[in-house]
Scaffold this motif. Structure first.
Motif, short mmCIF file in Angstrom:
data_model
loop_
_atom_site.label_atom_id
_atom_site.label_comp_id
_atom_site.label_asym_id
_atom_site.label_seq_id
_atom_site.Cartn_x
_atom_site.Cartn_y
_atom_site.Cartn_z
N LEU A 69 0.86 -1.19 0.00
CA LEU A 69 0.00 0.00 0.00
C LEU A 69 0.89 1.23 0.00
CD1 LEU A 69 -2.95 1.03 0.16
CD2 LEU A 69 -2.70 1.06 2.65
N THR A 70 0.72 2.09 -1.00
CA THR A 70 1.57 3.27 -1.14
C THR A 70 0.73 4.50 -1.47
OG1 THR A 70 1.90 2.87 -3.51
CG2 THR A 70 3.53 1.91 -2.00
N PHE B 140 -2.90 0.29 -4.03
CA PHE B 140 -2.56 -1.04 -3.52
C PHE B 140 -2.07 -1.88 -4.69
CE2 PHE B 140 -3.78 -5.48 -2.40
CZ PHE B 140 -2.88 -5.63 -1.36
N ARG B 141 -0.84 -2.38 -4.55
CA ARG B 141 -0.22 -3.14 -5.63
C ARG B 141 -0.11 -4.61 -5.24
NH1 ARG B 141 2.33 -2.19 -10.26
NH2 ARG B 141 4.06 -3.50 -10.95
N VAL C 209 -4.31 -1.18 -7.81
CA VAL C 209 -5.71 -0.87 -7.51
C VAL C 209 -5.71 0.45 -6.75
CG1 VAL C 209 -7.79 -1.59 -6.30
CG2 VAL C 209 -6.31 -3.32 -7.35
N TYR C 210 -6.41 1.47 -7.31
CA TYR C 210 -6.39 2.79 -6.70
C TYR C 210 -7.57 2.96 -5.74
CZ TYR C 210 -2.69 3.97 -9.92
OH TYR C 210 -1.49 3.98 -10.59
N ILE C 211 -7.27 3.57 -4.61
CA ILE C 211 -8.28 3.80 -3.57
C ILE C 211 -8.45 5.31 -3.41
CG2 ILE C 211 -8.90 3.44 -1.14
CD1 ILE C 211 -6.96 1.02 -1.18
N PRO C 212 -9.61 5.86 -3.71
CA PRO C 212 -9.81 7.31 -3.55
C PRO C 212 -9.74 7.72 -2.08
CG PRO C 212 -11.89 6.22 -4.05
CD PRO C 212 -10.83 5.18 -4.19
N LEU D 204 -6.29 -7.07 6.20
CA LEU D 204 -6.57 -8.42 6.69
C LEU D 204 -5.51 -9.43 6.28
CD1 LEU D 204 -10.40 -8.49 5.87
CD2 LEU D 204 -9.33 -7.94 8.06
N SER D 205 -4.50 -8.97 5.55
CA SER D 205 -3.41 -9.85 5.14
C SER D 205 -2.11 -9.08 5.29
CB SER D 205 -3.63 -10.31 3.69
OG SER D 205 -2.72 -11.33 3.34
N GLU D 206 -0.99 -9.66 4.86
CA GLU D 206 0.31 -9.02 5.01
C GLU D 206 0.43 -7.89 4.00
OE1 GLU D 206 4.87 -10.41 4.47
OE2 GLU D 206 3.60 -11.76 5.64
N VAL D 207 0.54 -6.66 4.50
CA VAL D 207 0.59 -5.47 3.65
C VAL D 207 1.83 -4.66 3.98
CG1 VAL D 207 -0.58 -3.33 3.02
CG2 VAL D 207 -1.93 -5.39 3.45
N SER D 208 2.62 -4.33 2.97
CA SER D 208 3.81 -3.51 3.16
C SER D 208 3.44 -2.03 3.04
CB SER D 208 4.87 -3.85 2.09
OG SER D 208 5.25 -5.19 2.19
N ILE D 209 4.02 -1.21 3.93
CA ILE D 209 3.77 0.23 3.92
C ILE D 209 5.08 0.97 4.16
CG2 ILE D 209 1.38 0.01 4.75
CD1 ILE D 209 2.39 0.71 7.53
N ASN D 210 5.08 2.30 3.95
CA ASN D 210 6.27 3.10 4.24
C ASN D 210 5.87 4.40 4.94
OD1 ASN D 210 5.39 4.91 2.20
ND2 ASN D 210 6.51 3.77 0.64
N THR D 211 6.86 5.15 5.41
CA THR D 211 6.58 6.37 6.18
C THR D 211 5.91 7.45 5.34
OG1 THR D 211 8.86 7.08 5.80
CG2 THR D 211 8.39 5.97 7.88
N LYS D 212 6.22 7.48 4.04
CA LYS D 212 5.58 8.45 3.15
C LYS D 212 4.07 8.22 3.13
CE LYS D 212 5.72 9.99 -1.69
NZ LYS D 212 6.29 9.71 -3.04
N LEU D 213 3.67 6.96 3.12
CA LEU D 213 2.24 6.63 3.17
C LEU D 213 1.64 7.06 4.50
CD1 LEU D 213 -0.31 5.03 2.12
CD2 LEU D 213 0.58 3.12 3.45
N LEU D 214 2.31 6.76 5.60
CA LEU D 214 1.78 7.08 6.92
C LEU D 214 1.55 8.58 7.08
CD1 LEU D 214 3.85 4.66 9.20
CD2 LEU D 214 1.53 4.35 8.33
#
Length: 332
Positions: free
Chosen positions: A13-14, A22-23, A29-32, A42-52
């Motif tokens: 998720l970025t 979400f890739r 897949v784009y989320i508005p 609900l599953s293993e999702v990678s994220i980064n600080t830019k997203l947070l």
């Protein structure tokens, strides 16, 4: 599903410009962002600080779940709703009125269990009468006599156990459980209860986040490290209405079936992805069910009702108004 987004597959998720992306499997897949208030991973999702940082600026709450479909934690945007004045009042309420508030929660749980069971009693299920009579005639007296939290919790525990004991009169035989097992659930009905309770707990965390209440100071459950105990208090009242009514309908209409929708192993039983999606759809529809709130004289959803219970608590703390949690029969 309204303002809630569910991610049930592994992926990343970025932030992509001013949208969420979400890739998975090399596809985007784009989320508005505009209508998104909370995300369930609900599953293993990678994220980064830019997203947070992007999530924080848009006040989006993200809930994370583990392999066993249990709650792992929540990313909170920075505390824009903090209130020192209310925090002091909440601590005072815990010290001076904890038993009053805890008893109100247990009374709310029992009233809503009664209404859910009465629906089945009304449809020619006379076997449920003993539990209905106990809730109506004996539970209030037992609750009145309780002089500490332990005794109040015992009344709550007996109420839930009597409710569980009626599942044999409501559900098909293959879904009846011998006992409530949580971590991890060991049969299909326990899997449904655990998953539904976890979703509702996260919904309540979001509702409380959008008020000035402090998640850590609870009244029925012990305030403890490592969990938002006030969310446990508030969500308990809504479990019969939202979680169990959803379960009963899905199972009795055979929309969820043991052979098709559960992964069973030696020591645990979990919903598979198809089963989760069926449950989530029904759960969200229940959350967004619209009904007339007689005091407000306008239509609201159960999502709003949860938030209104938080405001009832605030009015009790600030104005001394009687605290009465949501009641299914009265719709307020």
């Amino acid at each position: 599903m309204g303002s809630t987004r569910y991610i049930s597959s592994m992926g990343e998720l970025t932030r992509k410009d001013n949208s969420l992306c979400f890739r998975k499997n090399n596809k985007n897949v784009y989320i508005p962002v505009e209508n998104t208030k909370e995300i369930y991973c609900l599953s293993e999702v990678s994220i980064n600080t830019k997203l947070l940082d992007f999530l924080s600026k848009n006040n989006i709450v993200v809930h994370f779940f583990n392999y066993y479909e249990g709650y792992s934690g929540t990313f909170y945007p920075k505390g824009q709703y903090n209130s020192g004045k209310l925090l002091v009042k909440q601590v005072e309420a815990f010290k001076e009125n904890r038993l009053v508030i805890a008893k109100a929660f247990v009374k709310g749980i029992a009233d809503n269990i009664y209404e859910v069971l009465y629906h089945y009693y009304r449809h020619d299920n006379g076997k449920i009468k003993d539990t209905l009579d106990w809730i109506k005639d004996f539970m209030p007296d037992n609750l009145d006599k309780a002089t500490d939290i332990k005794m109040i919790m015992q009344v709550e525990g007996e109420t839930w156990q009597r409710f569980y004991s009626e599942f044999k009169n409501i559900l098909p035989e293959d879904f009846v459980m011998n006992k409530r097992v949580k971590r991890p659930p060991d049969n299909p009905i326990n899997a449904l209860i655990s998953f539904g309770n976890t979703l509702l707990y996260a919904k309540t965390i979001t509702a409380i986040y959008n008020t000035h209440l402090d998640q850590r100071i609870s009244f029925l459950h012990e305030p403890s490290e490592g969990r938002f105990s006030l969310s446990l208090d508030v969500s308990e009242v809504f479990k019969p209405i939202i979680v169990f009514r959803t379960i009963f309908e899905l199972v009795n209409k055979r929309q969820l079936q043991i052979a098709k929708h559960f992964d069973k192993n030696l020591n645990y039983c979990l919903l598979n992805e198809e089963g989760r999606n069926i449950f989530i759809k029904a759960f969200e529809e229940r959350m967004e069910t619209v009904f007339l709130q007689p005091k407000l004289k306008r239509k609201i959803t159960y999502r709003t009702a949860i938030k209104l219970d938080c405001y009832k608590l605030i009015k009790f703390m600030l104005e001394g108004r009687k605290f009465k949690p949501f009641n299914l029969k009265e719709k307020m």
